[in-house]
Design a protein around this motif. Sequence first.
Motif, mmCIF file in Angstrom:
data_model
loop_
_atom_site.group_PDB
_atom_site.id
_atom_site.type_symbol
_atom_site.label_atom_id
_atom_site.label_comp_id
_atom_site.label_asym_id
_atom_site.label_seq_id
_atom_site.Cartn_x
_atom_site.Cartn_y
_atom_site.Cartn_z
ATOM 1 N N PHE A 1 37.842 13.375 32.587
ATOM 2 C CA PHE A 1 38.804 12.373 32.133
ATOM 3 C C PHE A 1 38.004 11.149 31.730
ATOM 4 N N CYS A 2 38.293 10.616 30.553
ATOM 5 C CA CYS A 2 37.589 9.438 30.051
ATOM 6 C C CYS A 2 37.691 8.315 31.082
ATOM 7 N N SER A 3 36.566 7.677 31.387
ATOM 8 C CA SER A 3 36.584 6.650 32.433
ATOM 9 C C SER A 3 37.228 5.352 31.937
ATOM 10 N N ASN A 4 37.461 5.249 30.638
ATOM 11 C CA ASN A 4 38.103 4.040 30.115
ATOM 12 C C ASN A 4 39.615 4.203 29.930
ATOM 13 N N CYS A 5 40.031 5.348 29.340
ATOM 14 C CA CYS A 5 41.461 5.478 29.005
ATOM 15 C C CYS A 5 42.148 6.653 29.727
ATOM 16 N N PHE A 6 41.360 7.512 30.399
ATOM 17 C CA PHE A 6 41.865 8.669 31.154
ATOM 18 C C PHE A 6 42.408 9.803 30.270
ATOM 19 N N ILE B 1 32.940 9.106 28.247
ATOM 20 C CA ILE B 1 33.830 8.282 27.419
ATOM 21 C C ILE B 1 34.366 9.177 26.299
ATOM 22 N N CYS B 2 35.666 9.136 26.056
ATOM 23 C CA CYS B 2 36.268 10.060 25.084
ATOM 24 C C CYS B 2 35.957 9.664 23.639
ATOM 25 N N SER B 3 36.286 10.551 22.710
ATOM 26 C CA SER B 3 35.955 10.337 21.298
ATOM 27 C C SER B 3 36.756 9.180 20.695
#
Length: 208
Positions: free
Chosen positions: A57-62, A69-71
């Motif tokens: 899960f992206c640590s910024n936006c989940f 960190i997601c794309s």
Amino acid sequence: MNLPSKLMEHAVQEFAKMPGIGKKTALRLVLYLLKQNNESVQQFTAAINNLKEGIHFCSNCFNISDEIICSICSNPARDHTIVCVVESIRDLIAIETTNQYRAEYHILGGVISPIEGVDPDQLQIASLIKKLNTGNIKEVIMALNPTIEGDTTVFYITKKITDQNIKITTIARGISFGGELEYTDEITLARSLATRLPYEKYLQRNEE
Ligand SMILES: [Zn+2]
């Protein structure tokens, strides 16, 4: 359902646990897999194993991501001063499909619901508030489902925002009250985002 094999029965039971899959459909899927060659079945099982083990899960936006960190969050072409708050990954996908939004998201993982025993601590609310109070965010778009729980959650979050300069908006109610974002057609969803309202106006409209 009487099946000639315990192994088959077991596989049918597992498929039937999935949403929208009844016993008959599960049996059809199992019979389909049995007809495939070994390589195809191995590819199928490997995809499922890798999914659970490899996904983060992206640590910024989940959002779901292959990296930390997601794309979306790591895309320099996106506006990182606007955050769109959604309930679930399915809602993020629904908004992304409109191709109308070019900024960041924050996935709460649900909404506050006293009846179902969901309180703010079980959601990604503290991380959102922290992000909103860094001074780096210009606008937060509340894109939660138009339900009592969605409204309660928006109200709770807005009360915790201390940065006075943040513009708080909600998506317009082109979507019927009590409806769900996930099932809304792309045009309505895109229009709702384009005509989003300041939260104060939204409150006034509800009081009329
Ligand atoms: Zn992200």
